[in-house]
Scaffold this motif. Structure first.
Motif, mmCIF file in Angstrom:
data_model
loop_
_atom_site.group_PDB
_atom_site.id
_atom_site.type_symbol
_atom_site.label_atom_id
_atom_site.label_comp_id
_atom_site.label_asym_id
_atom_site.label_seq_id
_atom_site.Cartn_x
_atom_site.Cartn_y
_atom_site.Cartn_z
ATOM 1 N N ALA A 136 0.835 -1.212 0.000
ATOM 2 C CA ALA A 136 0.000 0.000 0.000
ATOM 3 C C ALA A 136 0.869 1.261 0.000
ATOM 4 N N SER A 137 1.942 1.260 0.780
ATOM 5 C CA SER A 137 2.785 2.460 0.815
ATOM 6 C C SER A 137 3.545 2.643 -0.497
ATOM 7 N N VAL A 138 3.921 1.524 -1.128
ATOM 8 C CA VAL A 138 4.593 1.606 -2.436
ATOM 9 C C VAL A 138 3.642 2.223 -3.461
ATOM 10 N N ARG A 139 2.391 1.734 -3.459
ATOM 11 C CA ARG A 139 1.410 2.272 -4.418
ATOM 12 C C ARG A 139 1.170 3.760 -4.157
ATOM 13 N N GLU A 140 1.061 4.107 -2.871
ATOM 14 C CA GLU A 140 0.788 5.505 -2.507
ATOM 15 C C GLU A 140 1.897 6.436 -3.025
ATOM 16 N N VAL A 141 3.141 5.978 -2.925
ATOM 17 C CA VAL A 141 4.267 6.823 -3.343
ATOM 18 C C VAL A 141 4.469 6.791 -4.865
ATOM 19 N N LEU A 142 4.347 5.587 -5.463
ATOM 20 C CA LEU A 142 4.718 5.459 -6.881
ATOM 21 C C LEU A 142 3.609 5.783 -7.874
ATOM 22 N N ASP A 143 2.350 5.536 -7.508
ATOM 23 C CA ASP A 143 1.272 5.763 -8.489
ATOM 24 C C ASP A 143 1.286 7.181 -9.069
ATOM 25 N N PRO A 144 1.497 8.202 -8.235
ATOM 26 C CA PRO A 144 1.523 9.553 -8.814
ATOM 27 C C PRO A 144 2.770 9.821 -9.667
ATOM 28 N N LEU A 145 3.752 8.883 -9.641
ATOM 29 C CA LEU A 145 5.024 9.127 -10.343
ATOM 30 C C LEU A 145 5.182 8.268 -11.598
ATOM 31 N N THR A 146 4.067 7.677 -12.044
ATOM 32 C CA THR A 146 4.135 6.769 -13.196
ATOM 33 C C THR A 146 4.857 7.412 -14.384
ATOM 34 N N GLY A 147 4.532 8.651 -14.678
ATOM 35 C CA GLY A 147 5.149 9.345 -15.823
ATOM 36 C C GLY A 147 6.643 9.531 -15.624
ATOM 37 N N ASP A 148 7.046 9.904 -14.421
ATOM 38 C CA ASP A 148 8.475 10.106 -14.136
ATOM 39 C C ASP A 148 9.259 8.794 -14.214
ATOM 40 N N LEU A 149 8.586 7.698 -13.849
ATOM 41 C CA LEU A 149 9.282 6.404 -13.806
ATOM 42 C C LEU A 149 9.405 5.756 -15.186
ATOM 43 N N ALA A 150 8.595 6.186 -16.141
ATOM 44 C CA ALA A 150 8.624 5.583 -17.485
ATOM 45 C C ALA A 150 10.046 5.633 -18.043
#
Ligand code: NDP
Length: 294
Positions: free
Chosen positions: A76-90
């Motif tokens: 849950a904490s991983v999703r909370e931090v990473l979901d908003p960063l999908t574009g940056d992580l691409a």
């Protein structure tokens, strides 16, 4: 040691709890330019003193390196931090060493695939003090490319092993190994509680239990052979009827302590005896577990 990335690959670490900080420390000590981020302030200071850069936001941290390590509390904490960063992580490589269930790891891998993120999932078989020391190992599954490219860096934490492209496999092995560990620890604590009323300290009992339990691990391979062979009637095994744990339960009651760890094993044994398999080997307990309490 293999690995195609240079020894000085820039790397970002998200999460500086006990484990994330240990992972980051090993990377910094090996000379990797590291950018670190933690939700609560104050945890980056030690790493900054060692040469890491602290990022103010997870987005800033992600954008600093092509390789991103995430070590947070849970899925849950991983999703909370990473979901908003999908574009940056691409286009970047993400190594998630947070403990999650196999299906949660697969969900993260599917999300990463949709977003064009190279995803490697990891299960750490060590406590923070062991990171980079003998006995530490980390299990991986997911992107073979990410594992091969960064193998040398990953080896800084412990022995690295790759289980295949199904991202859930590392977690599955991790949790299966932990299942054995926790039940063994509970069994040790059961024994410690039983001898305590006799004036025996847990420390004294631990010194006696460690060599005993170590000697008993020889039995694992023997049980495995029977389980894999699928024939619980193979001669020479200790029978389920002989393995009745009634005396241990009686001793726990006499000592005035609880008995749940042993009672749990007794239930697994009884289920097989009640189904008519009392003369078969103890390894048949596997069937009680495999089928569940039906
Ligand atoms: P800690 O409790 O020490 O640290 C947890 C980390 O997660 C902290 O950085 C915390 O940030 C962060 N966090 C929690 N919730 C959130 C959130 N919602 N958003 C952002 N950050 C969050 O745990 P560990 O470092 O020990 O463990 C991390 C992972 O490593 C876990 O999955 C654990 O199972 C695994 N692991 C740990 C081992 C160990 O022995 N410690 C062994 C093997 C695996 P903050 O500081 O702000 O609270």
């Amino acid at each position: 040691m293999t690995g195609t990335a240079p020894a000085t690959t820039p790397v970002t670490v998200l999460g500086l709890g006990a484990m994330g900080a240990a992972l980051a420390r090993a990377l910094v000590a090996a000379g990797h330019p590291a950018t670190v981020w933690n939700r609560s302030p104050g945890k980056a200071e030690e790493l900054v003193a060692l040469g890491a850069e602290a990022a103010a936001t997870p987005g800033e941290a992600v954008r600093a390196s092509r390789l991103v390590i995430v070590c947070l509390l849970d899925h849950a904490s991983v999703r909370e931090v990473l979901d908003p960063l999908t574009g940056d992580l691409a286009g970047r490589t993400l190594v998630n060493v947070t403990t999650t269930s196999p299906d949660q790891a697969r969900a993260s891998a599917a999300w990463a695939a949709d977003a064009g993120i190279d995803y490697l999932d990891g299960g750490i078989m060590a406590v923070p003090e062991m990171i980079g020391a003998p006995g530490s190992s980390v299990l991986y599954s997911g992107s073979a490319t990410a594992f091969t490219e960064h193998r040398k860096l990953l080896d800084l934490w412990g022995e690295s092993e790759f289980f295949g492209e199904d991202a859930g496999l590392a977690s599955l092995y991790d949790l299966a190994l932990l299942a054995g560990m926790y039940v063994m620890f509970a069994g040790f604590l059961q024994g410690a509680a039983m001898v305590a009323p006799a004036g025996v300290t847990a420390r004294e009992f631990a010194a006696r239990s460690a060599p005993w339990l170590s000697a008993m691990t020889g039995g694992l391979a023997e049980y495995a052979e029977v389980v894999d062979g699928g024939d619980y009637t193979v001669p020479g095994q200790q029978s389920l009827r002989f393995s009745d744990l009634g005396d241990i339960l009686a001793a726990a009651a006499e000592q005035g302590v609880g008995d749940e760890p042993v009672a749990m094993v007794q239930r697994l044994i009884r289920r097989q005896i009640d189904a008519g398999h009392g003369d078969e080997g103890f390894a048949r307990v596997y069937e009680s577990i495999r089928r569940g309490p039906r």
